[in-house]
Design a protein around this motif. Structure first.
Motif, PDB file in Angstrom:
ATOM      1  N   MET A 128       0.838  -1.193   0.000  1.00 44.73           N
ATOM      2  CA  MET A 128       0.000   0.000   0.000  1.00 44.73           C
ATOM      3  C   MET A 128       0.877   1.249   0.000  1.00 44.73           C
ATOM      4  SD  MET A 128      -2.988  -1.064   2.749  1.00 44.73           S
ATOM      5  CE  MET A 128      -1.854  -1.781   3.957  1.00 44.73           C
ATOM      6  N   ARG A 129       0.417   2.299  -0.653  1.00 48.34           N
ATOM      7  CA  ARG A 129       1.126   3.568  -0.609  1.00 48.34           C
ATOM      8  C   ARG A 129       1.016   4.158   0.782  1.00 48.34           C
ATOM      9  NH1 ARG A 129      -1.307   7.839  -3.920  1.00 48.34           N
ATOM     10  NH2 ARG A 129       0.450   9.065  -3.172  1.00 48.34           N
ATOM     11  N   TYR A 130       2.135   4.660   1.290  1.00 43.00           N
ATOM     12  CA  TYR A 130       2.087   5.272   2.607  1.00 43.00           C
ATOM     13  C   TYR A 130       3.114   6.387   2.697  1.00 43.00           C
ATOM     14  CZ  TYR A 130       6.322   2.672   3.835  1.00 43.00           C
ATOM     15  OH  TYR A 130       7.612   2.177   3.864  1.00 43.00           O
ATOM     16  N   GLU A 131       2.856   7.288   3.623  1.00 41.07           N
ATOM     17  CA  GLU A 131       3.794   8.343   3.976  1.00 41.07           C
ATOM     18  C   GLU A 131       3.953   8.337   5.488  1.00 41.07           C
ATOM     19  OE1 GLU A 131       5.645  10.333   2.215  1.00 41.07           O
ATOM     20  OE2 GLU A 131       4.823   9.941   0.206  1.00 41.07           O
ATOM     21  N   CYS A 132       5.199   8.279   5.961  1.00 42.42           N
ATOM     22  CA  CYS A 132       5.487   8.414   7.388  1.00 42.42           C
ATOM     23  C   CYS A 132       5.739   9.883   7.694  1.00 42.42           C
ATOM     24  CB  CYS A 132       6.706   7.576   7.767  1.00 42.42           C
ATOM     25  SG  CYS A 132       6.435   5.799   7.638  1.00 42.42           S
ATOM     26  N   ILE A 133       5.026  10.406   8.667  1.00 41.98           N
ATOM     27  CA  ILE A 133       5.089  11.831   8.959  1.00 41.98           C
ATOM     28  C   ILE A 133       5.403  12.024  10.445  1.00 41.98           C
ATOM     29  CG2 ILE A 133       3.856  14.032   8.868  1.00 41.98           C
ATOM     30  CD1 ILE A 133       2.011  12.742   6.757  1.00 41.98           C
ATOM     31  N   PRO A 134       6.665  12.317  10.796  1.00 43.28           N
ATOM     32  CA  PRO A 134       6.988  12.608  12.197  1.00 43.28           C
ATOM     33  C   PRO A 134       6.136  13.762  12.718  1.00 43.28           C
ATOM     34  CG  PRO A 134       8.990  12.269  10.923  1.00 43.28           C
ATOM     35  CD  PRO A 134       7.861  12.344   9.930  1.00 43.28           C
ATOM     36  N   ASN A 135       5.597  13.587  13.918  1.00 34.22           N
ATOM     37  CA  ASN A 135       4.703  14.585  14.523  1.00 34.22           C
ATOM     38  C   ASN A 135       3.468  14.839  13.665  1.00 34.22           C
ATOM     39  OD1 ASN A 135       6.533  15.070  16.738  1.00 34.22           O
ATOM     40  ND2 ASN A 135       7.764  16.303  15.323  1.00 34.22           N
ATOM     41  N   GLY A 136       3.092  13.828  12.909  1.00 35.92           N
ATOM     42  CA  GLY A 136       1.924  13.971  12.040  1.00 35.92           C
ATOM     43  C   GLY A 136       0.637  14.214  12.798  1.00 35.92           C
ATOM     44  N   ASP A 137       0.586  13.774  14.063  1.00 34.47           N
ATOM     45  CA  ASP A 137      -0.630  13.990  14.849  1.00 34.47           C
ATOM     46  C   ASP A 137      -0.816  15.458  15.229  1.00 34.47           C
ATOM     47  OD1 ASP A 137       1.547  13.916  16.526  1.00 34.47           O
ATOM     48  OD2 ASP A 137       0.735  12.407  17.894  1.00 34.47           O
ATOM     49  N   SER A 138       0.200  16.267  14.996  1.00 36.58           N
ATOM     50  CA  SER A 138       0.071  17.708  15.211  1.00 36.58           C
ATOM     51  C   SER A 138      -0.107  18.473  13.903  1.00 36.58           C
ATOM     52  CB  SER A 138       1.311  18.254  15.931  1.00 36.58           C
ATOM     53  OG  SER A 138       1.417  17.729  17.228  1.00 36.58           O
ATOM     54  N   GLU A 139       0.012  17.759  12.770  1.00 38.55           N
ATOM     55  CA  GLU A 139      -0.040  18.419  11.470  1.00 38.55           C
ATOM     56  C   GLU A 139      -1.263  18.065  10.640  1.00 38.55           C
ATOM     57  OE1 GLU A 139       3.396  18.740   8.914  1.00 38.55           O
ATOM     58  OE2 GLU A 139       4.652  17.924  10.501  1.00 38.55           O
ATOM     59  N   TYR A 140      -1.717  16.816  10.725  1.00 37.60           N
ATOM     60  CA  TYR A 140      -2.773  16.331   9.838  1.00 37.60           C
ATOM     61  C   TYR A 140      -3.969  15.836  10.645  1.00 37.60           C
ATOM     62  CZ  TYR A 140       0.459  16.763   5.988  1.00 37.60           C
ATOM     63  OH  TYR A 140       1.331  17.283   5.053  1.00 37.60           O
ATOM     64  N   LEU A 141      -5.128  16.350  10.304  1.00 32.74           N
ATOM     65  CA  LEU A 141      -6.334  16.050  11.057  1.00 32.74           C
ATOM     66  C   LEU A 141      -6.647  14.548  11.095  1.00 32.74           C
ATOM     67  CD1 LEU A 141      -9.567  18.124  11.119  1.00 32.74           C
ATOM     68  CD2 LEU A 141      -9.695  15.653  10.865  1.00 32.74           C
ATOM     69  N   PRO A 142      -6.556  13.797   9.991  1.00 33.27           N
ATOM     70  CA  PRO A 142      -6.870  12.363  10.076  1.00 33.27           C
ATOM     71  C   PRO A 142      -5.940  11.606  11.022  1.00 33.27           C
ATOM     72  CG  PRO A 142      -6.882  13.091   7.785  1.00 33.27           C
ATOM     73  CD  PRO A 142      -6.292  14.203   8.587  1.00 33.27           C
ATOM     74  N   ILE A 143      -4.655  12.010  11.084  1.00 36.10           N
ATOM     75  CA  ILE A 143      -3.724  11.351  12.007  1.00 36.10           C
ATOM     76  C   ILE A 143      -4.068  11.734  13.437  1.00 36.10           C
ATOM     77  CG2 ILE A 143      -1.321  11.062  12.677  1.00 36.10           C
ATOM     78  CD1 ILE A 143      -0.475  11.686   9.848  1.00 36.10           C
ATOM     79  N   ALA A 144      -4.367  13.000  13.683  1.00 38.14           N
ATOM     80  CA  ALA A 144      -4.764  13.427  15.025  1.00 38.14           C
ATOM     81  C   ALA A 144      -6.014  12.677  15.480  1.00 38.14           C
ATOM     82  CB  ALA A 144      -5.012  14.939  15.040  1.00 38.14           C
ATOM     83  N   ALA A 145      -6.972  12.535  14.571  1.00 37.36           N
ATOM     84  CA  ALA A 145      -8.191  11.794  14.907  1.00 37.36           C
ATOM     85  C   ALA A 145      -7.866  10.340  15.245  1.00 37.36           C
ATOM     86  CB  ALA A 145      -9.181  11.862  13.747  1.00 37.36           C
ATOM     87  N   ALA A 146      -6.961   9.741  14.478  1.00 35.79           N
ATOM     88  CA  ALA A 146      -6.553   8.363  14.759  1.00 35.79           C
ATOM     89  C   ALA A 146      -5.862   8.254  16.100  1.00 35.79           C
ATOM     90  CB  ALA A 146      -5.640   7.859  13.645  1.00 35.79           C
ATOM     91  N   SER A 147      -5.051   9.261  16.444  1.00 36.34           N
ATOM     92  CA  SER A 147      -4.352   9.248  17.735  1.00 36.34           C
ATOM     93  C   SER A 147      -5.341   9.282  18.890  1.00 36.34           C
ATOM     94  CB  SER A 147      -3.369  10.424  17.828  1.00 36.34           C
ATOM     95  OG  SER A 147      -4.000  11.641  18.159  1.00 36.34           O
ATOM     96  N   ILE A 148      -6.422  10.022  18.728  1.00 34.31           N
ATOM     97  CA  ILE A 148      -7.444  10.111  19.771  1.00 34.31           C
ATOM     98  C   ILE A 148      -8.152   8.779  19.938  1.00 34.31           C
ATOM     99  CG2 ILE A 148      -9.659  11.178  20.366  1.00 34.31           C
ATOM    100  CD1 ILE A 148      -8.582  13.738  18.947  1.00 34.31           C
ATOM    101  N   LEU A 149      -8.535   8.141  18.842  1.00 38.78           N
ATOM    102  CA  LEU A 149      -9.230   6.855  18.941  1.00 38.78           C
ATOM    103  C   LEU A 149      -8.326   5.786  19.543  1.00 38.78           C
ATOM    104  CD1 LEU A 149     -11.410   6.534  15.716  1.00 38.78           C
ATOM    105  CD2 LEU A 149     -11.888   7.686  17.890  1.00 38.78           C
ATOM    106  N   ALA A 150      -7.043   5.800  19.178  1.00 44.71           N
ATOM    107  CA  ALA A 150      -6.113   4.822  19.740  1.00 44.71           C
ATOM    108  C   ALA A 150      -5.954   5.037  21.241  1.00 44.71           C
ATOM    109  CB  ALA A 150      -4.759   4.922  19.037  1.00 44.71           C
TER     110      ALA A 150
END
Length: 208
Positions: A128-150
């Motif tokens: 699958m295509r992916y991008e690793c984004i350090p501190n992505g939970d502070s930059e991208y809303l979908p990652i932040a949302a995922a961090s909250i659910l986790a």
């Protein structure tokens, strides 16, 4: 906070973990597909500013926002990997497997084109295509949302377990530290030894 990483109509899913560094209990991951900003209704515009890196939110606010995410996301999922699996196959595999299980828990049938993964650990063998984004939970809303659910998923599991096993939880102060290696937790290990849900790989310096 950015909503999308790529230009065009790619369907993106944010992914993040919770509990990677814990002494006790599973590692969790969340996955969230959020609609692009041009498709937002007023409800999305009002809710988006509430979504942030889970570490920067109070427990009460995380619980509230997690409910909003689940009601508004195109799709979402939460997955976990148990301590026995972590000890058997290592934390890197377990971290990646928690991502896979969170993705598998998404139930809408919408297939993402791109994974946005917080940190530096990707899924290079999964095709699958992916991008690793350090501190992505502070930059991208979908990652932040995922961090909250986790985070909410893991904290809820730990709290429920502690309420069901108060005597064991008290030995290691689990209700307070949620499995992380605090001073009280380390003292509990020295006094009582390990419990079956401790990660042997993580506590070797604290248990003889």
């Amino acid at each position: 906070m950015k909503v999308t990483y790529s230009l065009g109509e790619a369907i993106e899913v944010g992914i993040d973990e919770a509990g990677r560094g814990c002494f006790w209990g599973p590692i969790f991951a969340g996955a969230v597909i959020w609609p692009p900003e041009e498709e937002w209704t007023e409800e999305y515009r009002e809710s988006a500013p509430q979504i942030n890196d889970s570490k920067k939110m109070s427990e009460k606010k995380r619980l509230k926002v997690a409910s909003v995410i689940k009601s508004l996301a195109i799709d979402w999922g939460v997955g976990s990997v148990d301590p026995s699996e972590i000890d058997e196959r290592g934390i890197t595999w377990a971290n990646q497997e928690s991502f896979r299980r969170a993705l598998a828990a998404c139930s809408s049938g919408v297939a993402p084109d791109l994974l946005l993964i917080d940190g530096v650990l990707g899924l290079p063998e999964d095709g699958m295509r992916y991008e690793c984004i350090p501190n992505g939970d502070s930059e991208y809303l979908p990652i932040a949302a995922a961090s909250i659910l986790a985070k909410v998923g893991r904290d809820t599991m730990v709290t429920e377990w502690c309420n069901a096993h108060p005597e064991i939880a008290e030995k290691y102060d689990l209700l307070s530290n949620k499995g992380y290696g605090t001073a009280k937790h380390r003292d509990g290990l020295k006094t009582h030894g390990a419990h079956g849900m401790h990660r042997g790989l993580f506590i070797r310096n604290w248990v003889k």
